[in-house]
Design a protein around this motif. Structure first.
Motif, PDB file in Angstrom:
ATOM      1  N   LEU A 587       0.835  -1.201   0.000  1.00  0.00           N
ATOM      2  CA  LEU A 587       0.000   0.000   0.000  1.00  0.00           C
ATOM      3  C   LEU A 587       0.869   1.250   0.000  1.00  0.00           C
ATOM      4  CD1 LEU A 587      -2.632   1.606   0.309  1.00  0.00           C
ATOM      5  CD2 LEU A 587      -2.533   1.124   2.771  1.00  0.00           C
ATOM      6  N   ILE A 588       1.892   1.285   0.823  1.00  0.00           N
ATOM      7  CA  ILE A 588       2.802   2.437   0.869  1.00  0.00           C
ATOM      8  C   ILE A 588       3.466   2.636  -0.487  1.00  0.00           C
ATOM      9  CG2 ILE A 588       4.935   3.295   1.909  1.00  0.00           C
ATOM     10  CD1 ILE A 588       4.104   1.757   4.465  1.00  0.00           C
ATOM     11  N   ALA A 589       3.938   1.545  -1.101  1.00  0.00           N
ATOM     12  CA  ALA A 589       4.597   1.653  -2.403  1.00  0.00           C
ATOM     13  C   ALA A 589       3.640   2.196  -3.468  1.00  0.00           C
ATOM     14  CB  ALA A 589       5.151   0.296  -2.823  1.00  0.00           C
ATOM     15  N   ALA A 590       2.379   1.738  -3.454  1.00  0.00           N
ATOM     16  CA  ALA A 590       1.409   2.208  -4.447  1.00  0.00           C
ATOM     17  C   ALA A 590       1.099   3.691  -4.258  1.00  0.00           C
ATOM     18  CB  ALA A 590       0.132   1.378  -4.352  1.00  0.00           C
ATOM     19  N   LEU A 591       0.944   4.139  -3.025  1.00  0.00           N
ATOM     20  CA  LEU A 591       0.661   5.550  -2.765  1.00  0.00           C
ATOM     21  C   LEU A 591       1.845   6.430  -3.180  1.00  0.00           C
ATOM     22  CD1 LEU A 591      -1.119   5.276   0.710  1.00  0.00           C
ATOM     23  CD2 LEU A 591      -2.169   5.915  -1.475  1.00  0.00           C
ATOM     24  N   MET A 592       3.035   5.968  -2.940  1.00  0.00           N
ATOM     25  CA  MET A 592       4.213   6.734  -3.368  1.00  0.00           C
ATOM     26  C   MET A 592       4.286   6.788  -4.892  1.00  0.00           C
ATOM     27  SD  MET A 592       7.014   5.317  -0.606  1.00  0.00           S
ATOM     28  CE  MET A 592       8.383   6.182  -1.390  1.00  0.00           C
ATOM     29  N   GLN A 593       3.997   5.668  -5.526  1.00  0.00           N
ATOM     30  CA  GLN A 593       4.009   5.646  -6.986  1.00  0.00           C
ATOM     31  C   GLN A 593       2.943   6.567  -7.557  1.00  0.00           C
ATOM     32  OE1 GLN A 593       3.667   1.687  -8.551  1.00  0.00           O
ATOM     33  NE2 GLN A 593       3.916   2.322 -10.684  1.00  0.00           N
ATOM     34  N   ALA A 594       1.828   6.732  -6.847  1.00  0.00           N
ATOM     35  CA  ALA A 594       0.754   7.626  -7.290  1.00  0.00           C
ATOM     36  C   ALA A 594       1.030   9.080  -6.936  1.00  0.00           C
ATOM     37  CB  ALA A 594      -0.570   7.179  -6.678  1.00  0.00           C
ATOM     38  N   GLY A 595       2.105   9.356  -6.203  1.00  0.00           N
ATOM     39  CA  GLY A 595       2.424  10.720  -5.822  1.00  0.00           C
ATOM     40  C   GLY A 595       1.573  11.263  -4.690  1.00  0.00           C
ATOM     41  N   GLU A 596       0.900  10.389  -3.973  1.00  0.00           N
ATOM     42  CA  GLU A 596       0.081  10.818  -2.838  1.00  0.00           C
ATOM     43  C   GLU A 596       0.942  10.730  -1.573  1.00  0.00           C
ATOM     44  OE1 GLU A 596      -3.780   9.061  -2.630  1.00  0.00           O
ATOM     45  OE2 GLU A 596      -3.959   8.844  -4.805  1.00  0.00           O
ATOM     46  N   TRP A 597       1.834  11.725  -1.468  1.00  0.00           N
ATOM     47  CA  TRP A 597       2.847  11.669  -0.414  1.00  0.00           C
ATOM     48  C   TRP A 597       2.266  11.799   0.991  1.00  0.00           C
ATOM     49  CZ3 TRP A 597       6.681   9.647  -2.750  1.00  0.00           C
ATOM     50  CH2 TRP A 597       6.941   9.959  -4.095  1.00  0.00           C
ATOM     51  N   PRO A 598       1.361  12.707   1.263  1.00  0.00           N
ATOM     52  CA  PRO A 598       0.794  12.753   2.631  1.00  0.00           C
ATOM     53  C   PRO A 598       0.108  11.445   3.030  1.00  0.00           C
ATOM     54  CG  PRO A 598       0.324  14.792   1.458  1.00  0.00           C
ATOM     55  CD  PRO A 598       0.867  13.834   0.448  1.00  0.00           C
ATOM     56  N   ARG A 599      -0.679  10.853   2.129  1.00  0.00           N
ATOM     57  CA  ARG A 599      -1.336   9.585   2.449  1.00  0.00           C
ATOM     58  C   ARG A 599      -0.318   8.463   2.641  1.00  0.00           C
ATOM     59  NH1 ARG A 599      -5.681   7.718  -1.597  1.00  0.00           N
ATOM     60  NH2 ARG A 599      -5.778   6.074   0.003  1.00  0.00           N
ATOM     61  N   ALA A 600       0.750   8.510   1.845  1.00  0.00           N
ATOM     62  CA  ALA A 600       1.794   7.497   1.997  1.00  0.00           C
ATOM     63  C   ALA A 600       2.443   7.592   3.375  1.00  0.00           C
ATOM     64  CB  ALA A 600       2.846   7.660   0.905  1.00  0.00           C
ATOM     65  N   LEU A 601       2.677   8.829   3.839  1.00  0.00           N
ATOM     66  CA  LEU A 601       3.293   8.993   5.156  1.00  0.00           C
ATOM     67  C   LEU A 601       2.335   8.568   6.266  1.00  0.00           C
ATOM     68  CD1 LEU A 601       5.897   9.891   6.464  1.00  0.00           C
ATOM     69  CD2 LEU A 601       4.967  12.199   6.642  1.00  0.00           C
ATOM     70  N   ILE A 602       1.062   8.819   6.100  1.00  0.00           N
ATOM     71  CA  ILE A 602       0.072   8.350   7.085  1.00  0.00           C
ATOM     72  C   ILE A 602       0.059   6.829   7.128  1.00  0.00           C
ATOM     73  CG2 ILE A 602      -2.402   8.249   7.574  1.00  0.00           C
ATOM     74  CD1 ILE A 602      -2.633  11.082   6.421  1.00  0.00           C
ATOM     75  N   SER A 603       0.177   6.185   5.980  1.00  0.00           N
ATOM     76  CA  SER A 603       0.222   4.718   5.941  1.00  0.00           C
ATOM     77  C   SER A 603       1.486   4.192   6.611  1.00  0.00           C
ATOM     78  CB  SER A 603       0.164   4.228   4.489  1.00  0.00           C
ATOM     79  OG  SER A 603      -1.082   4.563   3.894  1.00  0.00           O
ATOM     80  N   VAL A 604       2.595   4.909   6.449  1.00  0.00           N
ATOM     81  CA  VAL A 604       3.823   4.516   7.137  1.00  0.00           C
ATOM     82  C   VAL A 604       3.623   4.579   8.647  1.00  0.00           C
ATOM     83  CG1 VAL A 604       6.194   5.214   7.622  1.00  0.00           C
ATOM     84  CG2 VAL A 604       5.383   5.138   5.270  1.00  0.00           C
ATOM     85  N   ASP A 605       2.980   5.643   9.116  1.00  0.00           N
ATOM     86  CA  ASP A 605       2.719   5.765  10.552  1.00  0.00           C
ATOM     87  C   ASP A 605       1.850   4.612  11.057  1.00  0.00           C
ATOM     88  OD1 ASP A 605       4.194   8.068  10.648  1.00  0.00           O
ATOM     89  OD2 ASP A 605       2.485   9.411  10.488  1.00  0.00           O
TER      90      ASP A 605
END
Length: 867
Positions: A587-605
């Motif tokens: 999920l984190i990799a897909a969000l980063m690939q989509a350029g959704e950086w804030p959501r990716a960081l929330i998923s990391v948390d």
């Protein structure tokens, strides 16, 4: 000095005077066998007392049928008076033999008569009295035992006693061993056609036995010499088990001196070393031995006898479980699967019965002796596939005897039980390479379940995959599909080769799909994964659905944002299936690939909250996300305040998770620019100060120093701004950076009241920033004509010839018009009106601009036309 013991061993005549005639008769070999030890052998004799071993009758700890008696002597032997049962001491009439060392050594009787014929090795003589005392036994590291050429021999350790069993009666005299060091404490016991020799030692020492003409050599093995051992594979035969042995001798029953266990020693005429480690079987054990095989019987129904080609095990009675059911697997010397985990390829019924026996034995033992029995019960439970029960038994055993927790085999079994119950954190002992190659499968499985390097975990499991074939079915069914799937998914081509061919069973379908994908047939693999995504087993369905998304995303068949949405839908099921961590990573990799950086960081948390051990593994992703969040410059005004605030908060809360380095310096600089854009120059200066030491070179340091100085100026900290500029000077800076630092220095001078000095510093600088600052200084000095010239050059560079104007360009046009109006420069106003007057501006700016560029004559002319 090599000691050749070829004498007849008897007890002192003072104790057994009636045996003197027999002892004298048995000084020569039986059956015309010649015993000819080397002539140079000698015995070191000292005044040390001889340590004798008592002979006693051992009773079993539990009621059981009496052991078969030792075969009766032949008719010839019966004719000898000294061989009669009535003349033997009490211990010699026992049906079972037990030998142990006396509490206190006994000296030979002073009145013991000299032997009639002396030692059977005639050339042996006592050393000369002139020899130094320290040399008398220093070289005695081997002795000769005159047991005959055709005697079957078995030898094993019982506590600190080394027991040698012969299937022939051989009288030997121990007096020649006095003062020989390690071999001094010896006793001999003969009954009928059986001889038992016992050597007592203060501690275990490495011993070995080699056959020689006329007997055997007992020697201390060299420290650097590996001990010989056997890998004996039992053979199913006639409903029992045959353990092959070269020229097997009789099977002799006796009680173990140390534990009282019922032992059956299978002797061999030829050299036949036994296993190094104890082997647990159903109803019996195979003990380590130096010569022959030693069976410790737990069941009264098991019989061991001499067979055609070895020792034959059979079951007595109709209700017993056949010993042939435990035939699978060689008597090998691995430490983990057999000795530590108790794994044997037995059917569930046999395993259940074995567990019942072990548990019953543990319950019947006194509290102080239950430790080892409980370990056996825990191994039996683990072999059944009941890891929870094994863990519970171990917990009780360790609670009663905490020292057990220090034993590597106990620690390993406890860790393996924890791993199979889903507690990977408590299984960290499996990561210890102490178990060596025997434990690679369990190391790999632990690494896979604890989130370690998947490629390394797959390699380890591939190295131990063949061991699984001999595991009990109940345990094999638990872990074999998981291991096969992991190897197929993350292993190399060499690792995956151990899986071929995969069993046709459905539980290997997921591994088969990964094998197909790795083989390059993507379409077929996708079809297989799609079918498995609806499997009734969550651990199969989730992994298959996840792999469908992975494969499509990698091939560009689905947008990253769609893949991210798919992963989010899988999260709940993934938690139930125990693969939530893998799904969250995707999920984190897909969000980063989509350029959704804030959501990716929330998923990391979210991931780190659930799996704190991922902090190091996810550090690169966190760094990449923060770099993208810090890229946009807040001072440009392109970002909304809310977005700036969110980005600042995310960077500030995660920046300490990034290791110090140039990447962290760039993130801090981006954070400082965003703080500047929010109107927080003080906080921006702090961020620049943290970034400054992380600069990769002098040029970057000079650039950061300039930005730090500007932030300090905006925060009214002029002294700190001056210090920042002075400490970050770079004579080699390029023209752009030099101009930027010059403008900041001039701005600082202007703030300090040195406007003329600032103008002089910028006199030759025609950059936009320089022209803007010079214009502002001139406007502050009300030097409107000069301001018109400077701002006019700035407008000429930045206002387009045609086309619409940006808000900044509209403001620049109004600024020039204002300066020209105050300077009464109507020619400039006329040119400006013609240049930009017809272009659209905002309503307010259009009104101001029109008012500024309209001359009084034009206003009078317009009024006249209106009248």
């Amino acid at each position: 000095m090599t000691l050749w013991l070829a004498t007849c061993l008897t007890f002192p005549v003072s104790s057994y005077a009636e045996e003197s005639s027999t002892a004298t008769r048995l000084l020569v070999p039986h059956d015309n066998e010649a015993v000819t030890p080397p002539a140079d052998g000698s015995v070191a004799v000292s005044e040390q007392p001889v340590v004798r071993h008592s002979v006693r009758r051992h009773r079993s700890r539990k009621e059981k049928p009496a052991a078969p008696p030792v075969p009766a002597p032949s008719a010839t032997e019966k004719a000898q008076p000294s061989a009669s049962t009535g003349n033997l001491p009490e211990g010699w009439r026992s049906e079972r033999f037990s030998t142990q060392s006396d509490v206190e050594p006994q000296k030979p009787a002073d009145n013991a008569p000299a032997k009639t014929n002396g030692p059977s090795v005639a050339p042996a003589k006592a050393p000369a009295p002139s020899l130094p005392e320290e040399n008398k036994a220093a070289a005695v590291n081997k002795i000769f035992l005159p047991m005959g050429d055709g005697a079957g021999i078995g030898a094993f350790w019982s506590g600190n006693d080394f027991i040698i069993v012969s299937d022939r009666a051989t009288q030997m005299d121990t007096s020649a061993l006095q003062g020989t060091g390690v071999f001094s404490a010896a006793t001999v016991q003969t009954v009928g056609n059986t001889t038992i020799v016992a050597f007592h030692f203060n501690q275990l020492i490495p011993l070995e036995m080699h056959k020689q003409p006329g007997g055997w050599i007992l020697a201390v093995r060299a420290e650097n010499e590996a001990r010989r051992h056997a890998v004996i594979t039992p053979q199913t035969k006639d409903g029992g088990l045959l353990y092959p042995m070269p020229q097997s001798g009789r099977v002799i029953e006796l009680s173990d001196p140390a534990s009282g266990a019922r032992l059956l020693v299978a002797t061999s005429v030829e050299e036949c070393p036994g296993p190094l480690l104890r082997r647990h079987k159903l109803g019996y054990e195979i003990w380590p031995s130096v010569q022959g095989l030693v069976f410790a019987l737990e069941s009264d129904q098991i019989e061991v006898r001499k067979g055609n080609g070895g020792a034959f095990l059979d079951i007595l009675g109709k209700d017993g479980i056949p010993v042939a059911s435990s035939a699978e697997g060689a008597v090998a010397d691995d430490r983990v699967d057999w000795s530590w985990l108790g794994l044997r390829s037995l059917n569930p019924t046999v395993l259940k019965e074995d567990y019942r026996r072990r548990w019953t034995q543990a319950a019947m033992q006194p509290p102080e002796n239950r430790g080892e029995a409980r370990l056996e019960a825990a191994r039996a439970a683990f072999a059944m596939g009941d890891a929870r029960e094994a863990k519970a038994i171990l917990g009780t055993a360790i609670e009663d005897n905490p020292e057990l927790a220090l034993q590597p085999n106990v620690t390993f079994l406890q860790a393996a039980s924890s791993l199979l119950t889903g507690n990977a954190e408590a299984a960290s002992a499996l990561a210890n390479p102490e178990a060596g190659s025997d434990g690679v499968l369990w190391r790999g499985l632990y690494m896979a379940r604890s989130g370690g390097n998947p490629a390394k975990a797959a390699t380890l499991m591939a190295q131990g995959f063949s061991n699984l074939q001999s595991y009990p079915d109940s345990l094999k069914k638990q872990i074999q599909p998981e291991v096969a799937t992991f190897i197929a998914r993350y292993g190399s081509d060499e690792d995956r080769s151990v899986l071929e061919p995969l069993p046709a069973e459905g539980r290997f379908d997921l591994a088969r799909a990964f094998m197909t994908l790795k083989a390059g047939d993507q379409d077929k693999a996708l079809a297989m994964f799609s079918r498995l995504a609806s499997d009734r087993k969550p651990e199969v369905a989730v992994v298959a659905a996840e792999q469908v998304l992975d494969t499509k995303r990698a091939a560009g068949r689905i947008r990253p944002a769609e893949a991210a949405a798919g992963y989010e839908k899988l999260l709940f099921a993934a938690r139930q299936a125990g693969v939530e961590k893998e799904v969250r990573h995707n999920l984190i990799a897909a969000l980063m690939q989509a350029g959704e950086w804030p959501r990716a960081l929330i998923s990391v948390d979210d991931d780190l909250r659930l799996f704190p051990e991922d902090r190091i593994a996810l550090a690169p992703q966190i760094e990449q996300i923060l770099q993208h969040l810090a890229e946009s410059d807040g001072q440009t005004g392109g970002a909304k305040p809310v977005e700036l605030i969110d980005a600042v908060a995310m960077i500030e809360s995660h920046i300490d998770q990034i290791p110090d380095g140039p990447a962290k310096g760039k993130i801090l600089a981006g954070l400082a620019r965003k703080l500047q854009g929010l109107g927080l120059p003080g906080k921006a200066a702090i961020a620049f100060e943290r970034a400054l030491p992380l600069a990769s070179d002098d040029a970057q340091r000079a650039a950061l120093g300039a930005e730090l100085a500007q932030a300090d100026i905006d925060a009214q900290r002029l002294g700190q701004a001056r210090r920042a500029l002075d400490e970050t000077q770079d004579p080699g800076a390029d023209a752009t950076l030099a101009s930027r630092r010059r403008v900041i220095t001039a701005g600082l001078l202007a703030r300090e009241g040195s406007r003329d000095q600032a103008l002089q510093l910028l006199a030759e600088d025609e950059s936009d920033a320089s022209l803007d600052l010079k214009g502002r200084i001139l406007e502050e000095q009300r030097n409107w004509p000069e301001a018109v010239l400077v701002v006019g050059r700035l407008a000429t560079k930045n206002l387009p010839e045609v086309g619409s104007l940006t808000p900044e360009q509209q403001q620049l046009a109004i600024r020039l018009a204002t300066d020209a109006a105050r300077a009464n420069d109507w020619s400039t106003l006329d040119r400006l009106r013609e240049w930009v007057g017809g272009r659209r501006m905002s309503t307010e700016r259009q009104r101001i601009f029109t008012l500024l560029v309209t001359s009084p004559e034009d206003e009078l002319r317009k009024r006249a036309q209106l009248q």
